[in-house]
Design a protein around this motif. Structure first.
Motif, PDB file in Angstrom:
ATOM      1  N   SER A  67      -1.598   4.166   3.429  1.00  0.00           N
ATOM      2  CA  SER A  67      -0.630   3.768   4.406  1.00  0.00           C
ATOM      3  C   SER A  67       0.531   4.873   4.640  1.00  0.00           C
ATOM      4  O   SER A  67       1.201   4.660   5.602  1.00  0.00           O
ATOM      5  CB  SER A  67      -0.223   2.415   4.341  1.00  0.00           C
TER       6      SER A  67
ATOM      7  N   MET B 271      -1.825   0.099   7.001  1.00  0.00           N
ATOM      8  CA  MET B 271      -1.100  -1.099   6.397  1.00  0.00           C
ATOM      9  C   MET B 271      -0.969  -1.061   4.887  1.00  0.00           C
ATOM     10  O   MET B 271      -1.778  -0.549   4.385  1.00  0.00           O
ATOM     11  CB  MET B 271      -1.515  -2.602   6.737  1.00  0.00           C
TER      12      MET B 271
ATOM     13  N   HIS C  64       2.087   2.164   9.123  1.00  0.00           N
ATOM     14  CA  HIS C  64       2.209   3.098  10.219  1.00  0.00           C
ATOM     15  C   HIS C  64       0.989   3.161  11.238  1.00  0.00           C
ATOM     16  O   HIS C  64      -0.082   3.023  10.737  1.00  0.00           O
ATOM     17  CB  HIS C  64       2.420   4.336   9.663  1.00  0.00           C
TER      18      HIS C  64
ATOM     19  N   TRP D 162       4.992   0.740  13.423  1.00  0.00           N
ATOM     20  CA  TRP D 162       4.009  -0.141  13.074  1.00  0.00           C
ATOM     21  C   TRP D 162       4.111  -1.403  14.146  1.00  0.00           C
ATOM     22  O   TRP D 162       5.200  -1.799  14.465  1.00  0.00           O
ATOM     23  CB  TRP D 162       4.605  -0.664  11.776  1.00  0.00           C
TER      24      TRP D 162
ATOM     25  N   CYS E 265      -5.634  -3.932  11.997  1.00  0.00           N
ATOM     26  CA  CYS E 265      -5.697  -2.566  11.715  1.00  0.00           C
ATOM     27  C   CYS E 265      -6.717  -1.832  12.344  1.00  0.00           C
ATOM     28  O   CYS E 265      -7.132  -1.306  13.118  1.00  0.00           O
ATOM     29  CB  CYS E 265      -5.411  -1.996  10.576  1.00  0.00           C
TER      30      CYS E 265
END
Length: 319
Positions: free
Chosen positions: A221, A238, A249, A259, A290
């Motif tokens: 991450s 994550m 990010h 984020w 994600c």
């Protein structure tokens, strides 16, 4: 002695207090303002809609000046729908809240409900009010992806979801080498005893791209990883800190941009429609969020929790 703001305000109402009707009535009787004064959330009806009980919502709704008052671009009914609080939404509807009032880049509470598990929550006034083809497809994928990944403990886990990049290409971008000399079973059980455990990551190709994972640390991450793998594409990452909180990010074309939000209050008032929808569909599901952000379509959780297709050792550098 004159009463202070704390004597008459909402300060004694904790996170769980918004389900306590007697407590809320006592605060109102003491002089708490039904229209404002809650720290961070500002409007009592909004926080009750998000995390309170329908009885508290109904009590506050009959006390406020405007049941459709907005805070940060959204009404209390929007909050209830966003967070999946169907009983609270019904209480607000009974109090006169408007489910088709446009806000948040065109997402009225009613239209947002069409993407969730209760599309019949409000009578639709017109056939033209509905989801676009792309929005309906996003909602359908969320209904597939979340149960496909299932529930698992992800404290300490980090991952990077890379769109349109194969595992081999991501490995090359990271300048990583095979970690063939590492006993992965030992690493899982006692990673803290392995000196370079933070440099070992798993990588697995999935439909739509690849997943880089580390069940015991934050390396995938980090900006140093997501910048390298996101050249010409996008990477959602994550890290689930076991001490609390989800961090990560998003990188596009080698640049970290943000984020993305995971709660209603973190969705900025000027957020665009597809970001609002994603935050709603994947609230409380950060791993699926994600994957969906990078348009990855894993069939199950194996690319995330292992065993990975390959294990790599990243070169020593400041990530």
């Amino acid at each position: 002695m004159a009463a202070t703001d704390d004597d008459v305000g909402w300060w004694v109402v904790g996170y769980d207090g918004w389900t306590d009707l007697d407590l809320i009535r006592a605060r109102l009787a003491a002089g708490a303002d039904p229209n404002s004064g809650v720290r961070i959330f500002e409007k009592p009806l909004h926080i009750a809609a998000e995390q309170g009980s329908p009885e508290v919502v109904a009590e506050l709704a009959r006390r406020v000046d405007d049941v459709d008052a907005e805070h940060r671009g959204r009404t209390a009914l929007w909050m209830a729908v966003f967070e999946g609080r169907v009983d609270n939404a019904r209480a607000l509807l009974a109090a006169g809240a408007d489910p088709w009032r446009l806000m948040m880049d065109g997402w009225s509470p009613g239209r947002l409900s069409l993407a969730g598990p209760t599309p019949d929550l409000f009578p639709v006034p017109s056939p033209e009010i509905g989801l676009s083809e792309a929005e309906a497809a996003a909602a359908a994928e969320a209904k597939r992806l979340i149960p496909a990944l299932g529930d698992f403990y992800h404290g300490g886990l980090s991952l990077a979801c890379v769109a349109d990049v194969s595992a081999a290409e991501a490995t090359a971008r990271l300048e990583a080498a095979p970690a063939d000399d590492v006993d992965i079973d030992v690493l899982y059980e006692a990673w803290w005893n392995i000196p370079d455990a933070d440099s070992i990551v798993g990588i697995t190709g999935v439909p739509g791209g690849c997943v880089i994972t580390q069940p015991w640390g934050l390396t995938p991450s980090t900006p140093g990883v997501v910048k390298r793998v996101s050249r010409g594409t996008v990477c959602y990452s994550m890290y689930s800190n076991p001490k609390g909180g989800i961090f990560g990010h998003i990188a596009r074309h080698g640049v970290v941009v943000a984020w993305e939000p995971d709660s209603a209050y973190m969705v900025p008032p000027d957020a665009v429609a597809d970001k609002i929808l994603a935050a709603h569909l994947y609230r409380n599901h950060p791993v699926a969020f994600c994957c969906a952000g990078a348009n990855l379509r894993p069939a199950d959780a194996r690319p995330i929790i292992g065993p990975a297709d390959s294990w790599l050792r990243l070169p020593e550098r400041d990530y």
